[in-house]
Design a protein around this motif. Structure first.
Motif, short mmCIF file in Angstrom:
data_model
loop_
_atom_site.label_atom_id
_atom_site.label_comp_id
_atom_site.label_asym_id
_atom_site.label_seq_id
_atom_site.Cartn_x
_atom_site.Cartn_y
_atom_site.Cartn_z
N SER A 1 0.86 -1.18 0.00
CA SER A 1 0.00 0.00 0.00
C SER A 1 0.89 1.23 0.00
O SER A 1 1.62 1.48 0.97
CB SER A 1 -0.92 0.00 1.22
OG SER A 1 -1.83 -1.08 1.17
N ILE A 2 0.84 2.00 -1.10
CA ILE A 2 1.66 3.20 -1.21
C ILE A 2 1.01 4.33 -0.41
O ILE A 2 1.66 5.04 0.36
CB ILE A 2 1.83 3.61 -2.68
CG1 ILE A 2 2.32 2.41 -3.52
CG2 ILE A 2 2.79 4.78 -2.80
CD1 ILE A 2 3.65 1.86 -3.09
N THR A 3 -0.28 4.52 -0.63
CA THR A 3 -1.09 5.45 0.15
C THR A 3 -2.38 4.72 0.52
O THR A 3 -2.54 3.53 0.22
CB THR A 3 -1.43 6.72 -0.65
OG1 THR A 3 -2.33 6.38 -1.72
CG2 THR A 3 -0.16 7.35 -1.24
N ARG A 4 -3.29 5.44 1.14
CA ARG A 4 -4.56 4.82 1.51
C ARG A 4 -5.33 4.36 0.28
O ARG A 4 -6.10 3.41 0.34
CB ARG A 4 -5.40 5.82 2.31
CG ARG A 4 -6.72 5.26 2.78
CD ARG A 4 -7.49 6.27 3.59
NE ARG A 4 -8.77 5.73 4.03
CZ ARG A 4 -9.68 6.41 4.71
NH1 ARG A 4 -9.44 7.67 5.02
NH2 ARG A 4 -10.81 5.85 5.08
N HIS A 5 -5.12 5.03 -0.85
CA HIS A 5 -5.90 4.75 -2.05
C HIS A 5 -5.12 3.99 -3.12
O HIS A 5 -5.71 3.54 -4.10
CB HIS A 5 -6.42 6.06 -2.65
CG HIS A 5 -7.24 6.87 -1.71
ND1 HIS A 5 -8.50 6.49 -1.30
CD2 HIS A 5 -6.98 8.05 -1.08
CE1 HIS A 5 -8.99 7.39 -0.47
NE2 HIS A 5 -8.09 8.35 -0.32
#
Length: 752
Positions: free
Chosen positions: A530-534
């Motif tokens: 997961s790089i960011t939440r999205h």
């Protein structure tokens, strides 16, 4: 059953029922988390407890049955929380007053748009096993489907490693396996062919799917009897409090959906009916009529209780008929009939944490024929009784179960395979599975398991050891690693003649040679980041070793009659995917690379090719596949785009032509008669068909009427009119194309 298997199963059963003092627990809280409106199990709901007034939080997530258990709880008062995205959080206080106390807390959550917030649907769809994709109803609609309802099969075809031979036929190949190697379950009942002859549709429209797990490989010990992939679909329950309905129509299909409570809050029924209309409409607005027809009907009954007992029963019927080659008189036809029931319960009194019982009947019939060919037929009937349990030994979870299956297979191949003409066989199988989930520290989990199957003296019994492992650093770094390895036997084979790709006929039979049972060994290793939440990236490499897969004997002279041979093979590849998701926008890019190679030895190879063994890439060896999806919502509008590219698949090239005389018809007049022409073929599957690519788009507009909602959808299949080859006919040396550009509209009405 041989002595070694008997000893292993005996030790296994004794182990299950002997309490180990070292595994004694303190307090335990367990239960099932479900949707209050339908009773559907909520998978991956977060359950936690925290000592009052403060202290360290202990938590877990619900499994595929919505079941949870938190063990080793010391005496005291705790805040009990259950969370699930899109639902109101449940809060309560529990108290453990004595050692070994078991508290049962079955929780029904209420849907709430206020709890949704900035939802990333992948929070609900995260899977922690190698080879696994967890599918939620929200994601199914991301693949444009030329009907009023989105469809499971349209979505699954866009996953890396999944190959559909075209827009008709209903055949899916997963990571080098064949369609007969796929296990498809709906609420635990087997369905042999759930995909309709028009490749955009199945028996699973979005209205009936609660959730699904797709395993492209490395699946656990609870699944047996198949060697390639698993699609485990959990059907939605009917609403327990309100009546709902939906009806839609498009040039391809019409749908009707209905749900209503029978006894409010306790039982309900759901009905889904689908029927094709493309055969009637295609002559009006397409270049040629599409002789394709299908329909399906599903009825499901469901009941729930506050004590945690849930039972359901279902009945499904399907029918498909059509021509894959519109210029030929050859047709394919198949039908399914499935009925079954299941009950599950989490008990406060029993030392067992969870129990489920499943019973099912499944019948599949298919045939292929035409005016110029005799009719080939095949049917299979299966009845099954399965019992599964979940048991905890301290922090170690133990899943185990017993299964019994009775099958009858019948086929008539009218000399297509010389050694397999006509036969009917009935046989009984029994077996058991066992799988541990062993946490090691905070981050590591091992899942060793084994399946044992006996065919009661018909075939030798088999043991299938399996192992799955995961390292979860998602809380700290957003990273999770996973791997799997296992052995998978398939005694019941589905035989198809893949000398050309244009077939939808499968003859099910017990393996003709008990010493050559189809066996695959899976190895998987992957990472999710997961790089960011999205934004999430996932990569998974895989290797499959295939032994004794049935194939057709290859003849360098094109003939309709062949015989059965066996091949060994290897599949190597990697699947990668990038997903970016927000509440109103998503995009995903998936890439799959794989090499499938078979090796077979046949008597005439030395005579024709100078080598006794041939290595080749079978007809489903697609080397590269790229998928791109894009979608967004703007007020009442929704836009979806899907582009797919696949490199060309193998085919067998003609090497030349000659003619021959049939001396049984008399002495030929060689001066006046040139004989019967025939095609001489090159080595098997040495050529490559052209690449495939297609762009599908759709735009939807929602109208909120006074008493119902109306959705209008406009779209196009193959929107830039690419000429994609469906298959190449080996015998007549001609190509059959897939659909040209097909604009469509769909209109759907549904209750508020």
């Amino acid at each position: 059953m041989n002595k070694s298997v008997t000893k292993i199963l005996t030790v296994f059963l004794l182990f299950l029922f002997i309490q180990n003092e070292a595994a004694a627990q303190n307090g335990v809280v367990r239960g099932i988390v479900s949707d209050r409106q339908t009773g559907d199990a909520l998978v991956m709901a977060t359950v936690s407890i925290q000592p009052l007034p403060d202290g360290d939080i202990k938590g877990t997530a619900t499994d595929n049955n919505g079941h949870f258990q938190i063990s080793r709880i010391e005496q005291g008062r705790y805040e009990f929380l259950v969370r699930y995205i899109g639902y109101t959080t449940f809060r309560d206080t529990i108290e453990v007053t004595q050692e070994d106390q078991i508290l049962l807390r079955n929780v029904q959550l209420r849907p709430s748009s206020e709890e949704l917030g900035e939802v990333n649907v992948y929070d609900r769809a995260k899977a922690n096993n190698a080879g696994q994709i967890r599918i939620q109803p929200e994601t199914i609609g991301r693949a444009p489907t030329p009907g009023g309802s989105a469809d499971f099969v349209s979505y699954i075809q866009n996953q890396p490693g999944v190959l559909a031979t075209g827009d008709r036929g209903g055949q899916l190949f997963v990571r080098g396996g064949t369609p007969a190697g796929n296990l498809v379950l709906m609420d635990g009942s087997l369905i042999y062919q759930p995909f309709h002859i028009v490749g955009f549709f199945s028996v699973f429209p979005e209205e009936v799917v609660s959730s699904a797990d797709f395993y492209a490989g490395g699946f656990g010990a609870e699944y047996s009897g198949r060697s390639s992939a698993v699609m485990d679909i959990r059907l939605k329950n009917g609403n327990l409090y309100e009546t709902g309905w939906a009806a839609s129509v498009s040039p391809f299909i019409s749908d009707l959906f209905f749900e209503t409570p029978i006894k409010e809050g306790k039982s309900s029924v759901l009905v889904s009916m689908r029927g094709s209309v493309i055969e009637a409409t295609s002559g009006q607005y397409l270049q040629e009529q599409q002789p394709l027809r299908f329909n399906s009907q599903l009825v499901k009954y469901n009941s729930v209780s506050k004590e945690g007992l849930g039972c359901s029963a279902l009945m499904m019927r399907t029918y498909d008929r059509g021509k894959l080659d519109f210029e030929s008189d050859q047709y394919f036809k198949w039908s399914n009939f499935v009925t079954g029931g299941r009950c599950s319960v989490a008990s406060e009194e029993s030392s067992l944490s969870f129990m489920e019982m499943n019973f099912g009947l499944s019948h599949f019939n298919n045939e292929a024929g035409g005016q110029e060919a005799d009719t080939r037929k095949s049917s299979i009937f299966k009845s099954n009784l399965d019992i599964q349990f979940a048991h905890y030994l301290g922090l170690i979870r133990l899943d185990y179960g017993l299964f019994t299956n009775f099958r009858t297979v019948n086929y008539d191949l009218v000399n297509r395979f010389i050694s397999l003409d006509e036969n009917e066989t009935s046989f009984l199988t029994t077996g058991a599975f066992l799988e541990f989930e062993i946490p090691v520290g905070q981050y590591v989990s091992f899942k060793p398991g084994v399946v044992g199957t006996s065919y009661l003296n018909r075939l030798n019994p088999k043991l299938e050891p399996r192992m799955r492992v995961s390292l979860d650093f998602s809380e700290e770094f957003g990273t999770s690693l996973h791997g799997a390895a296992g052995i998978y036997y398939q005694h019941l084979i589905g035989l198809s003649d893949f000398r050309d790709a244009g077939t939808a006929f499968t003859a099910w039979m017990l393996s003709p040679d008990e010493d050559r049972i189809l066996k695959t060994t899976h190895y998987l290793l992957g990472i999710r980041q997961s790089i960011t939440r999205h934004l999430e990236v996932s990569v998974e490499g895989f290797h499959k070793k295939i032994e004794n897969t049935p194939i057709s004997i290859w003849n360098p002279v094109a003939e309709f009659t062949t015989d059965l041979a066996y091949a060994d093979g290897n599949v190597n590849g990697v699947d990668a995917r990038i997903d970016f998701t927000t509440p109103n926008f998503y995009t995903a890019i998936g890439y799959g690379y794989s090499i499938t190679e078979y090796e077979t030895s046949q008597d005439h190879f030395l005579e024709w090719y100078g080598e006794p063994v041939q290595r080749y890439h079978p007809s489903h060896d697609r080397r590269h596949q790229l998928n791109a999806q894009l979608g967004f919502d703007v007020e009442a509008f929704s836009f979806n785009l899907n582009w797919i590219y696949g490199s060309g698949m193998p085919y067998t090239r003609p090497m030349g032509f000659d003619s021959f005389f049939n001396l049984e018809e008399g002495i030929p007049q060689v001066k006046d008669d040139y004989g019967n022409p025939r095609i001489l073929l090159d080595k098997p599957f040495q050529g490559r068909l052209p690449d495939f690519h297609r762009l599908d788009v759709s735009v939807e507009r929602l109208f909120q009427l006074q008493k119902a909602d109306m959705k209008l959808q406009l779209g196009a299949i193959n929107s830039y009119d690419q000429q994609n080859l469906f298959y190449y006919d080996v015998f007549y040396q001609r190509g059959i194309n897939q659909l040209p550009i097909v604009p469509y509209f769909a209109l759907k009405f549904s209750s508020k």
